[in-house]
Design a protein around this motif. Sequence first.
Motif, PDB file in Angstrom:
ATOM      1  N   LEU A  91      16.315  14.417 -25.200  1.00  0.00           N
ATOM      2  CA  LEU A  91      17.625  14.375 -24.582  1.00  0.00           C
ATOM      3  C   LEU A  91      18.668  15.047 -25.461  1.00  0.00           C
ATOM      4  CD1 LEU A  91      17.689  10.726 -23.201  1.00  0.00           C
ATOM      5  CD2 LEU A  91      17.291  12.827 -21.934  1.00  0.00           C
ATOM      6  N   ASN A  92      18.391  15.145 -26.737  1.00  0.00           N
ATOM      7  CA  ASN A  92      19.362  15.751 -27.641  1.00  0.00           C
ATOM      8  C   ASN A  92      19.439  17.248 -27.404  1.00  0.00           C
ATOM      9  OD1 ASN A  92      19.869  13.316 -28.899  1.00  0.00           O
ATOM     10  ND2 ASN A  92      18.266  13.621 -30.436  1.00  0.00           N
ATOM     11  N   PRO A  93      20.605  17.823 -27.638  1.00  0.00           N
ATOM     12  CA  PRO A  93      20.680  19.278 -27.510  1.00  0.00           C
ATOM     13  C   PRO A  93      19.739  19.941 -28.505  1.00  0.00           C
ATOM     14  CG  PRO A  93      22.873  18.304 -27.706  1.00  0.00           C
ATOM     15  CD  PRO A  93      21.891  17.237 -28.014  1.00  0.00           C
ATOM     16  N   PRO A  94      19.250  21.130 -28.151  1.00  0.00           N
ATOM     17  CA  PRO A  94      18.418  21.850 -29.117  1.00  0.00           C
ATOM     18  C   PRO A  94      19.204  22.094 -30.404  1.00  0.00           C
ATOM     19  CG  PRO A  94      18.344  22.882 -26.954  1.00  0.00           C
ATOM     20  CD  PRO A  94      19.408  21.842 -26.897  1.00  0.00           C
ATOM     21  N   ALA A  95      18.524  21.972 -31.517  1.00  0.00           N
ATOM     22  CA  ALA A  95      19.203  22.108 -32.810  1.00  0.00           C
ATOM     23  C   ALA A  95      19.902  23.456 -32.953  1.00  0.00           C
ATOM     24  CB  ALA A  95      18.188  21.912 -33.938  1.00  0.00           C
ATOM     25  N   ALA A  96      19.299  24.499 -32.381  1.00  0.00           N
ATOM     26  CA  ALA A  96      19.852  25.843 -32.553  1.00  0.00           C
ATOM     27  C   ALA A  96      21.258  25.976 -31.971  1.00  0.00           C
ATOM     28  CB  ALA A  96      18.924  26.873 -31.916  1.00  0.00           C
ATOM     29  N   VAL A  97      21.551  25.226 -30.918  1.00  0.00           N
ATOM     30  CA  VAL A  97      22.878  25.370 -30.303  1.00  0.00           C
ATOM     31  C   VAL A  97      23.899  24.437 -30.943  1.00  0.00           C
ATOM     32  CG1 VAL A  97      21.968  26.219 -28.133  1.00  0.00           C
ATOM     33  CG2 VAL A  97      22.381  23.768 -28.409  1.00  0.00           C
ATOM     34  N   LEU A  98      23.467  23.658 -31.902  1.00  0.00           N
ATOM     35  CA  LEU A  98      24.401  22.834 -32.680  1.00  0.00           C
ATOM     36  C   LEU A  98      24.750  23.502 -34.003  1.00  0.00           C
ATOM     37  CD1 LEU A  98      22.704  19.342 -32.152  1.00  0.00           C
ATOM     38  CD2 LEU A  98      24.800  20.173 -31.057  1.00  0.00           C
ATOM     39  N   ASP A  99      24.089  24.604 -34.285  1.00  0.00           N
ATOM     40  CA  ASP A  99      24.303  25.326 -35.537  1.00  0.00           C
ATOM     41  C   ASP A  99      25.708  25.935 -35.542  1.00  0.00           C
ATOM     42  OD1 ASP A  99      22.370  27.922 -37.250  1.00  0.00           O
ATOM     43  OD2 ASP A  99      24.376  27.141 -37.626  1.00  0.00           O
ATOM     44  N   PRO A 100      26.519  25.627 -36.536  1.00  0.00           N
ATOM     45  CA  PRO A 100      27.876  26.189 -36.571  1.00  0.00           C
ATOM     46  C   PRO A 100      27.908  27.720 -36.490  1.00  0.00           C
ATOM     47  CG  PRO A 100      27.692  24.413 -38.166  1.00  0.00           C
ATOM     48  CD  PRO A 100      26.311  24.655 -37.622  1.00  0.00           C
ATOM     49  N   VAL A 105      28.230  19.838 -26.494  1.00  0.00           N
ATOM     50  CA  VAL A 105      26.937  20.473 -26.223  1.00  0.00           C
ATOM     51  C   VAL A 105      25.985  19.437 -25.642  1.00  0.00           C
ATOM     52  CG1 VAL A 105      25.087  21.863 -27.225  1.00  0.00           C
ATOM     53  CG2 VAL A 105      27.351  21.864 -28.298  1.00  0.00           C
ATOM     54  N   ARG A 106      25.191  19.869 -24.683  1.00  0.00           N
ATOM     55  CA  ARG A 106      24.139  18.991 -24.193  1.00  0.00           C
ATOM     56  C   ARG A 106      22.957  19.830 -23.716  1.00  0.00           C
ATOM     57  NH1 ARG A 106      25.564  16.758 -18.142  1.00  0.00           N
ATOM     58  NH2 ARG A 106      26.334  18.715 -17.293  1.00  0.00           N
ATOM     59  N   ALA A 113      20.755  24.800 -22.325  1.00  0.00           N
ATOM     60  CA  ALA A 113      21.816  23.918 -22.818  1.00  0.00           C
ATOM     61  C   ALA A 113      23.141  24.328 -22.186  1.00  0.00           C
ATOM     62  CB  ALA A 113      21.917  23.993 -24.346  1.00  0.00           C
ATOM     63  N   GLU A 114      24.066  23.391 -22.203  1.00  0.00           N
ATOM     64  CA  GLU A 114      25.429  23.676 -21.748  1.00  0.00           C
ATOM     65  C   GLU A 114      26.363  23.447 -22.930  1.00  0.00           C
ATOM     66  OE1 GLU A 114      26.692  21.389 -18.388  1.00  0.00           O
ATOM     67  OE2 GLU A 114      28.788  21.945 -18.627  1.00  0.00           O
ATOM     68  N   TRP A 129      25.543  14.329 -24.353  1.00  0.00           N
ATOM     69  CA  TRP A 129      26.542  15.223 -24.940  1.00  0.00           C
ATOM     70  C   TRP A 129      26.681  14.942 -26.432  1.00  0.00           C
ATOM     71  CZ3 TRP A 129      28.658  19.314 -22.702  1.00  0.00           C
ATOM     72  CH2 TRP A 129      28.755  19.364 -21.303  1.00  0.00           C
ATOM     73  N   GLN A 130      26.795  16.006 -27.186  1.00  0.00           N
ATOM     74  CA  GLN A 130      27.121  15.862 -28.599  1.00  0.00           C
ATOM     75  C   GLN A 130      28.318  16.743 -28.910  1.00  0.00           C
ATOM     76  OE1 GLN A 130      24.116  16.093 -31.580  1.00  0.00           O
ATOM     77  NE2 GLN A 130      22.641  14.896 -30.394  1.00  0.00           N
ATOM     78  N   ARG A 131      29.034  16.343 -29.918  1.00  0.00           N
ATOM     79  CA  ARG A 131      30.261  17.057 -30.265  1.00  0.00           C
ATOM     80  C   ARG A 131      30.093  17.704 -31.630  1.00  0.00           C
ATOM     81  NH1 ARG A 131      36.401  14.806 -29.968  1.00  0.00           N
ATOM     82  NH2 ARG A 131      37.237  15.909 -31.788  1.00  0.00           N
TER      83      ARG A 131
END
Lengths: 233, 338
Positions: free
Chosen positions: B65-74, B106-107, B122-123, B175-177
């Motif tokens: 359920l977590n967003p893919p790590a790559a799209v959380l990369d700053p 991100v989700r 992802a969105e 969703w994660q921020r």
Amino acid sequence: MKRSMTRGRWWGAGVAALCLWLAAAGGAQGGEAFATLEPKTSREGYLARLLINEVPFPGERGFVSEEDTRTAMREVLWVLHGRTKLVPAGYKQEEVGGTTGTNVLDFITARRQCEGFMRDAQGGLAMEARVEARVEYLLKLANSGSKPGRFANLLNYAQDLAKRYFAEGMTEADVFAELTSIGGVPVTGRPYSWMAGQDIYHPGGSFVRIPDSLRGLLGGNRFFTLQRKDGTQ
Amino acid sequence: MSSGRMASGQGWAMVLATSALSLVLSAATWGAEEAAAAAGQTAAESPAAPLTETPSADAAATESLNPPAAVLDPEYLEDLAVFLYWWYLDEEDLDLGDRKGFVFRVRRLRPEADEADHSEWAEIRLPAFKLGVVVKRPDYVIEETGDAVKGKMFRIVNLFRLDGTEDGEQETDGWQRVDLSLPDMLEEIYARYEHRRFPDAELTERLHRACRRAMNLDVNGREAGDQVMHIAPLSDVANEAWVYLENQCLLLQFTTDRDIEEPGGDPDGADMRVRGYNLLEDTITTPEEIPGTTQYMTMDQAGRALYNCLVLGKRLIVLNPEDAQETPIVKEFVVGRQ
């Protein structure tokens, strides 16, 4: 004599079986094509090419799944059908489809409507060269390999959809038929426009964006319905 | 779900059955705009009650359920902001207000996929830009050719405007921020002008071939004289290339699902979709002029594309000698570089 005839019969059966197996394995390369389309100047072939042109195939941006692409084709056809036969109360046909007409081909070839499709100088059905170039490429892929895959499925689906439409009318279910309100705005239901590419733009007029939560994004296209104008809720 | 491999009769039955099932399950396929959208909708708006997934205690299920790590990369998110800034953002969109930080929400999305398609989606929403994107990292095989469409990065497949109600959305339903510094973000955007990247020789040749095939146009054709083209910078977040052909007044967009810079694919570029806009004929001021059309781009859109091609882009001048036997001369120029 009898023994050699028996051996010959088995040998013949074996060769026949081998031929059958080779024929199956060779697929479109040696035999009947996995996917075919009607001629591009026929109404069935033309409509099929419009449906194919508006949706993504595997390898193309916007591709989600085979089912998503099929649904997008059906809804594009619903848009054309709606513009032709189901103009909502309070609207003129040209407001909805950019022209007047009695069949979907009028709306596909309407000036400045469906990019890549038009009438030639003699009034015949015509399309940009790149539309047919892509179709040829997709057909080539569909008819390669040893058995039909998604490309063949989708091309055949587009053609079947077009054929059935002209033979029987619109028989497909419409994902958006039951919509009555979006974001508090009364709507007519049914799709009346689609926009390819990025979703950041709006087709103008009284079109209302169908959101993702109502499956408004299909085949990389955003679909739009219309604001209700007949005063009912 | 059939990927089309079955024999006809049985296969079609399975496809139809699976299609019916997927229609029911797909009411919340994209899962977008849940709470905010539901607030504005009546029961009649939803053909079927959307199904939602309940996070389970199982670690693997939770992880999915977590967003893919790559799209959380700053760094990835900075790339995204830069791209949107160059291509789409205008003064109406930028809403910095009293912000100190730059927020990304991100989700993960999980649309119904074909069998053996392991693509990730992802969105990402950028409230300060009032923009959101859907991104995809493809991972599937084109069975007909055996080609793998496997992306290294998440690339934009759709882009949409936010209406402002999303800003206060709770971080629920996956969703994660991600908070970055606003000054740092703006600094990064401005600094990127110095780090533009353009198609290499291999990709340029593929674009030429795709253009030739799709548009019946050979930009290196033997028409004598200068052929001038402007190539927009590439981006790690968009699988597209834009080229402006000055002589023909033609703006070309090339898109694909595979990484556009990855060599391979069809040698003639047939696996790229090409869209051309004649800027003399195919531009309007507003879609209100021709409601419902798919043919045009607005002058604002054209202007932004030209900004990327002419100002940020690389200019290629192909000098075709009168003598067709002579080799064309190619000159390149990038603003800010010698």
